[in-house]
Scaffold this motif. Sequence first.
Motif, short mmCIF file in Angstrom:
data_model
loop_
_atom_site.label_atom_id
_atom_site.label_comp_id
_atom_site.label_asym_id
_atom_site.label_seq_id
_atom_site.Cartn_x
_atom_site.Cartn_y
_atom_site.Cartn_z
N GLY A 45 6.95 4.18 -12.33
CA GLY A 45 5.68 4.19 -11.63
C GLY A 45 5.59 5.33 -10.63
O GLY A 45 6.49 6.17 -10.54
N CYS A 46 4.49 5.36 -9.90
CA CYS A 46 4.27 6.40 -8.89
C CYS A 46 4.94 5.98 -7.57
O CYS A 46 5.10 4.80 -7.28
CB CYS A 46 2.77 6.60 -8.67
N SER A 47 5.28 6.99 -6.76
CA SER A 47 5.88 6.72 -5.45
C SER A 47 4.87 6.17 -4.45
O SER A 47 5.25 5.71 -3.38
CB SER A 47 6.46 8.02 -4.85
N ASP A 48 3.61 6.22 -4.79
CA ASP A 48 2.54 5.78 -3.88
C ASP A 48 2.86 4.42 -3.26
O ASP A 48 3.25 3.49 -3.97
CB ASP A 48 1.23 5.71 -4.67
N SER A 49 2.66 4.33 -1.95
CA SER A 49 3.02 3.11 -1.21
C SER A 49 2.20 1.89 -1.65
O SER A 49 2.58 0.75 -1.41
CB SER A 49 2.84 3.34 0.29
N ILE A 69 6.35 11.05 -7.93
CA ILE A 69 4.94 11.38 -7.72
C ILE A 69 4.23 11.47 -9.08
O ILE A 69 4.63 12.26 -9.95
CB ILE A 69 4.79 12.69 -6.93
N ALA A 70 3.24 10.62 -9.26
CA ALA A 70 2.37 10.60 -10.46
C ALA A 70 3.06 10.07 -11.71
O ALA A 70 2.63 10.38 -12.82
CB ALA A 70 1.72 11.95 -10.72
N ASN A 71 4.13 9.27 -11.53
CA ASN A 71 4.79 8.58 -12.67
C ASN A 71 4.98 9.49 -13.88
O ASN A 71 4.50 9.21 -14.98
CB ASN A 71 4.03 7.30 -13.06
N GLY A 100 0.63 4.00 -14.22
CA GLY A 100 -0.12 4.89 -13.33
C GLY A 100 -0.94 4.04 -12.37
O GLY A 100 -0.89 2.81 -12.41
N HIS A 101 -1.69 4.69 -11.52
CA HIS A 101 -2.58 3.91 -10.64
C HIS A 101 -3.81 4.73 -10.28
O HIS A 101 -3.73 5.96 -10.16
CB HIS A 101 -1.84 3.46 -9.37
N TYR A 102 -4.92 4.03 -10.13
CA TYR A 102 -6.15 4.71 -9.71
C TYR A 102 -5.98 5.24 -8.28
O TYR A 102 -5.17 4.73 -7.52
CB TYR A 102 -7.35 3.75 -9.83
N GLU A 103 -6.72 6.26 -7.95
CA GLU A 103 -6.65 6.93 -6.65
C GLU A 103 -5.31 7.63 -6.44
O GLU A 103 -4.85 7.80 -5.31
CB GLU A 103 -6.94 5.96 -5.48
N CYS A 104 -4.66 8.02 -7.52
CA CYS A 104 -3.35 8.69 -7.41
C CYS A 104 -3.53 10.09 -6.79
O CYS A 104 -4.28 10.92 -7.32
CB CYS A 104 -2.72 8.82 -8.80
N GLY A 105 -2.85 10.32 -5.67
CA GLY A 105 -2.96 11.60 -4.97
C GLY A 105 -2.51 12.78 -5.83
O GLY A 105 -3.09 13.86 -5.75
N GLY A 106 -1.48 12.56 -6.64
CA GLY A 106 -1.00 13.63 -7.52
C GLY A 106 -2.06 14.02 -8.52
O GLY A 106 -2.25 15.21 -8.83
#
Length: 215
Positions: A45-49, A69-71, A100-106
């Motif tokens: 997955g992504c590192s996003d908190s 970052i960005a899986n 993945g996830h929506y609103e992914c900064g990457g």
Amino acid sequence: MSLSSDFIGELLQRNHAWADRTDKTNPDLFARNAKGQSPQILWIGCSDSRAGEGCLDLLPGDVFVHRNIANLLPYNDLSSLSVVQFAVDVLKVKHIVICGHYECGGAIASLGSKRLGLLDNWLRNLRDVRAKHKDELEMIPDFHERLNRFIELNVIHQVHNVKKLVPVIDAIAEGRLQVHGLVYDVANGRLKPIDVPDDPHVEHYHLAEDDGDLE
Ligand SMILES: [Zn+2]
């Protein structure tokens, strides 16, 4: 979480309370985990908190995890490749989930053109996905709809990437592994399955043990 003057003290307090709670609801868990692990799932997955494997509501020992970052699963990234090999060959996980996830900064950065430094090299993998789907993405006028589609396309590409790795190819052929694509919605906490089409190029990545001379 506040910027407490006793940051570590606060963390330890939270941790001990969590351990007591977990032990009460799952009395054998820590004793079992002390003896080893046999997770069924590899989560990439992504590192996003906001978008971790915690959304699965599983316990320590249930999920082997790799997040960046960005899986992404670039073929030259020693870290993610090592995780996949260990999970598939040693732990014998039954499922790999690329989430993945929506609103992914990457993904947001990769739809733009701002220089970010070292990070640009990592996000290059995402820019390749953008370039491959340029026509489809440019047909979507709304930025958020375009971003969401881009994030889903990235999941599809990372599923294809993981399915090109030798340990994964072998495990799928032996019928002991499945690979899944998901997207997590940070706005409501829900996972959504992504329909991943077959990779038309996958057979070019199937390598034989002995294919004769290198000539
Ligand atoms: Zn992200």
